[in-house]
Design an enzyme around this catalytic site. Structure first.
Site, PDB file in Angstrom:
ATOM      1  N   ASP A   8     -59.375  45.895  48.397  1.00  0.00           N
ATOM      2  CA  ASP A   8     -58.727  45.466  49.637  1.00  0.00           C
ATOM      3  C   ASP A   8     -59.469  44.257  50.201  1.00  0.00           C
ATOM      4  O   ASP A   8     -60.691  44.309  50.387  1.00  0.00           O
ATOM      5  CB  ASP A   8     -58.726  46.598  50.664  1.00  0.00           C
ATOM      6  N   ASP A 129     -45.218  53.271  52.378  1.00  0.00           N
ATOM      7  CA  ASP A 129     -46.351  53.817  53.124  1.00  0.00           C
ATOM      8  C   ASP A 129     -45.790  54.751  54.178  1.00  0.00           C
ATOM      9  O   ASP A 129     -44.923  54.355  54.965  1.00  0.00           O
ATOM     10  CB  ASP A 129     -47.154  52.701  53.784  1.00  0.00           C
TER      11      ASP A 129
END
Length: 239
Positions: A8, A129
């Site tokens: 990330d 998500d």
């Protein structure tokens, strides 16, 4: 089952967030390319990259880091975060990633998602998500009233490459994966489903594998030493 170590990116650094909260950030390295090399040396054959700045700003922003990772890793990479136009997709693919992950814009316009999958066959992944089974968008900042499985059934058709299903209530919390939700998603659609969020133990990985998941993304558990990537890869491959 394919194992995807997560990298990330925020401000060019390798970080992890808790539950997608930008205020709960831990920096794990200033050199994402070196981190990519580490995971490949431990057995990774595919990397999962997230442009956190892009997810928040609505446009891809970490191109320099992504290009460096792709070059250093020498394995396929998939990238998500802020890809909301055709030009964004083209830009990300020009950085050398194999696949791109679309989320927010797909929720807003399934028709646009279908057009992009036709234009870039096999190179688009749908990122779903969710929190409590409802889809979260805008870099996890907003939770909608759209059911995750409903969206998957509506949009999850070839030439879409795969679906990444993330339980954001588990993400970065080291509390274990939501096996039941992941298994339900995998059973609901014909496309490969990649599980993400809270994967903490080897048992989590093995249960996801047994549940028919095509892949598994692992983040904080690797960075904090809770899991050994080499052991995970060996266990899944049966070595």
């Amino acid at each position: 089952m394919q194992i995807y170590p997560a990298i990330d990116l925020r401000d060019g650094k390798c970080v992890r967030l808790k539950q997608g909260d930008y205020a709960q950030e831990t920096v794990f390295g200033a050199d994402p390319a070196a981190m990519a090399e580490r995971w490949v040396s431990e057995g990774a054959t595919y990397l999962h990259l997230v442009d956190l700045d892009g997810a928040k700003e609505g446009r891809p922003t970490n191109g320099r880091s992504v290009r460096a990772i792709v070059k250093a890793a020498g394995v396929p990479c998939q990238l998500g975060g802020g890809l909301r136009t055709e030009e964004d997709i083209k830009q990300a693919l020009s950085w050398g990633v194999t696949r791109v992950i679309l989320g927010t814009k797909a929720l807003e316009s399934p028709k646009w998602l279908a057009q992009m999958t036709q234009q870039f066959p096999g190179r688009i992944v749908l990122g779903i998500d969710a929190k409590d089974g409802k889809v979260a968008a805008q870099g996890w900042l907003d939770v909608s009233d759209v059911g995750a499985i409903d969206l998957a059934k509506k949009c999850g058709k070839p030439p879409l490459s795969a679906i990444i299903y993330t339980d954001i209530s588990r993400d970065g919390m080291m509390q274990g994966a939501n096996i039941a939700a992941m298994a339900e998603m995998a059973a609901a659609v014909a496309l490969p489903v990649i599980a993400s969020g809270g994967v903490t133990t080897l048992d989590d990985v093995q249960r996801l594998n047994d549940a028919g998941l095509a892949g598994c993304i692992i983040g904080r558990a690797l960075y904090e030493g809770q899991l050994s990537l080499q052991e995970v890869v060996e266990a899944i491959s049966g070595k």
